[in-house]
Design a protein around this motif. Structure first.
Motif, short mmCIF file in Angstrom:
data_model
loop_
_atom_site.label_atom_id
_atom_site.label_comp_id
_atom_site.label_asym_id
_atom_site.label_seq_id
_atom_site.Cartn_x
_atom_site.Cartn_y
_atom_site.Cartn_z
N VAL A 127 0.86 -1.19 0.00
CA VAL A 127 0.00 0.00 0.00
C VAL A 127 0.90 1.24 0.00
N GLY A 128 0.46 2.28 -0.73
CA GLY A 128 1.33 3.43 -1.02
C GLY A 128 1.55 4.41 0.14
N PHE A 129 1.94 3.90 1.29
CA PHE A 129 2.31 4.79 2.39
C PHE A 129 3.80 5.12 2.23
N MET A 130 4.06 6.13 1.37
CA MET A 130 5.44 6.36 0.94
C MET A 130 6.32 6.98 2.01
N ARG A 131 5.67 7.60 3.05
CA ARG A 131 6.52 8.26 4.05
C ARG A 131 7.45 7.27 4.74
N ARG A 132 7.06 5.99 4.79
CA ARG A 132 7.92 4.99 5.42
C ARG A 132 9.27 4.88 4.71
N PHE A 133 9.32 5.35 3.45
CA PHE A 133 10.57 5.25 2.67
C PHE A 133 11.36 6.55 2.70
N ASP A 134 10.79 7.59 3.29
CA ASP A 134 11.49 8.87 3.42
C ASP A 134 12.67 8.66 4.38
N PRO A 135 13.88 9.04 3.98
CA PRO A 135 15.04 8.76 4.84
C PRO A 135 14.89 9.34 6.25
N GLU A 136 14.26 10.50 6.41
CA GLU A 136 14.11 11.06 7.76
C GLU A 136 13.18 10.21 8.63
N TYR A 137 12.04 9.79 8.07
CA TYR A 137 11.13 8.93 8.84
C TYR A 137 11.80 7.60 9.18
N ALA A 138 12.53 7.03 8.19
CA ALA A 138 13.19 5.74 8.43
C ALA A 138 14.21 5.89 9.57
N ALA A 139 14.96 7.02 9.55
CA ALA A 139 15.98 7.23 10.60
C ALA A 139 15.31 7.42 11.96
N LEU A 140 14.18 8.12 11.97
CA LEU A 140 13.47 8.35 13.24
C LEU A 140 12.98 7.03 13.83
N ARG A 141 12.44 6.18 12.97
CA ARG A 141 11.97 4.87 13.46
C ARG A 141 13.14 4.06 14.01
N GLU A 142 14.27 4.09 13.28
CA GLU A 142 15.45 3.34 13.75
C GLU A 142 15.93 3.86 15.10
N LEU A 143 15.93 5.19 15.25
CA LEU A 143 16.36 5.80 16.51
C LEU A 143 15.48 5.32 17.66
N ILE A 144 14.16 5.34 17.43
CA ILE A 144 13.22 4.91 18.48
C ILE A 144 13.44 3.43 18.79
N ALA A 145 13.54 2.61 17.72
CA ALA A 145 13.69 1.16 17.93
C ALA A 145 14.97 0.84 18.68
N ALA A 146 16.03 1.67 18.45
CA ALA A 146 17.32 1.43 19.11
C ALA A 146 17.33 2.00 20.53
#
Ligand SMILES: NC(=O)c1ccc[n+]([C@@H]2O[C@H](COP(=O)([O-])OP(=O)(O)OC[C@H]3O[C@@H](n4cnc5c(N)ncnc54)[C@H](O)[C@@H]3O)[C@@H](O)[C@H]2O)c1
Length: 355
Positions: A143-162
């Motif tokens: 499904v076209g939720f493209m924000r998940r592929f935005d490098p800033e959103y991806a980095a934010l998720r990684e930061l939270i997960a870490a």
């Protein structure tokens, strides 16, 4: 079986078409963009077929892509033997039958949001894809939720997960558009704009939304007659975290999307437009400024390219690797609660089935 036969059977089983032959259904704003990115910026795919209710538009788009054909009936395009995968960018009310046709044929599909027009029909698509996956081991729908592929959103998720900001507690989201086309309603602001923040909240916090409250502050004088703009939306997660969304679609300025996550041990913000900083003369003397993206295509251009590249890479293996039918269903269920909250003015619980 001889060794050569075994080898060729294995090759056939994992065979990757030289170039994924894609049909794009709907070549308006988003579909024409997807055709341009598949043709010019994404590797491993080519646009083999386009289909649009406006056949002249389809013809113009096809003329710009060597080897591309127009197939007038979108379901015939899905069934076309020279099509390996499908991008759906038709209006939302056609998504359900087009996605189900792709699942029936067993080919990967990237469906622009919404997955379907309501939670019940989205759930039916979840069940259809689940049945296919149980038989084949392969998921087919992104499904076209493209924000998940935005490098800033991806980095934010990684930061939270870490654990980089500790336990996340509160998320502040701002979603501002300069203007919206005539015909936009307050409900469609929830379904078409707030839906992206719903997906962002689920993506960043990795849990479902349990309840929605929608408040209507004093409306801007720039809003169309009867439109409640801005809106304040409060999303509560099942784990008790809260996400506030300011959605303001007639700012008259630019496209601004900001997200700040506040945790027990720190906070992090994205969407500050870290482009070039200029010093120049302004009305009151020297000013320092940065450009703000005029629209979503500029702000999320890279995210769309990365989204489609990831989809192509997975589709060449016969599957998908991104937000799926469950994310589409969850977004619809939360938006349905949002629309009810808007009508009643009350906190509304999200009704969702178990997976
Ligand atoms: N992910 C995002 O950020 C984002 C942004 C904008 C739009 N969208 C979604 O993309 C989809 C398309 O939006 P748009 O802005 O490009 O709309 P649009 O109106 O510009 O284009 C839609 C096209 O589909 C054609 N069409 C109509 N009926 C059709 C059918 N049955 N089969 C195939 N084509 C048909 C129309 O003639 C038109 O050319 C919508 O679902 C919208 O919500 C997603």
């Amino acid at each position: 079986m001889t060794a050569t036969e075994v080898l060729s059977a294995v090759r056939a089983a994992v065979s990757v078409p030289a170039d994924l032959r894609v049909a794009v259904l709907g070549v308006g704003l988003m579909g024409a963009d997807h055709v341009a990115r598949l043709h010019g910026r994404v590797s491993g795919a080519r646009v083999a077929v386009v289909s649009d209710a406006a056949t002249d538009r389809a013809g113009r788009v096809a003329a710009g892509v060597p080897g591309c054909r127009v197939v007038t009936d979108p379901l015939a395009a899905v069934a076309d033997p020279e099509v390996d995968a499908v991008v759906i960018a038709s209006p939302g009310r056609f998504h359900e039958e087009q996605v189900l046709a792709c699942i029936d044929r067993g080919i990967p599909v990237l469906c622009e949001k919404p997955l379907t027009m309501d939670a019940d029909s989205s759930l039916a698509v979840v069940r259809a894809e689940d049945a296919h996956a149980a038989r084949t081991g392969r998921r087919l729908v992104q499904v076209g939720f493209m924000r998940r592929f935005d490098p800033e959103y991806a980095a934010l998720r990684e930061l939270i997960a870490a654990g980089g900001i500790g336990e996340p507690l509160v998320v502040h989201c701002a979603h501002r558009n300069p203007a919206v086309p005539a015909g936009v309603t307050t409900e469609s602001i929830v379904n078409d704009s707030v839906v992206h923040e719903v997906d962002v909240a689920r993506f960043l916090l990795d849990e479902e939304i349990a309840a929605v409250t929608v408040l209507r502050p004093r409306a801007t004088r720039h809003a169309a007659q009867g439109l409640s703009d801005p809106l304040l939306v409060l999303l509560e997660t099942v784990g008790g975290r809260m996400v506030d969304v300011e959605c303001f679609v007639s700012t008259g300025l630019a496209y601004e999307v900001r997200t700040e996550v506040v945790g027990e041990d720190g906070s992090a913000m994205i969407g500050l437009h870290k482009g070039m900083v200029r010093q120049h003369t302004g009305p009151g003397g020297a000013v320092r400024s940065t450009a703000v993206a005029p629209g979503f295509r500029e702000r999320f251009g890279l995210a769309y390219d990365l989204e489609v590249q990831r989809w192509v890479d997975a589709a060449r293996r016969g599957t998908v690797d991104g937000p799926g039918v469950w994310d589409g269903y969850a977004a619809q269920a939360v938006c349905a609660a949002g629309v009810e909250a808007l009508r009643t003015g009350r906190r509304t619980e999200v009704r969702m089935e178990q997976r």
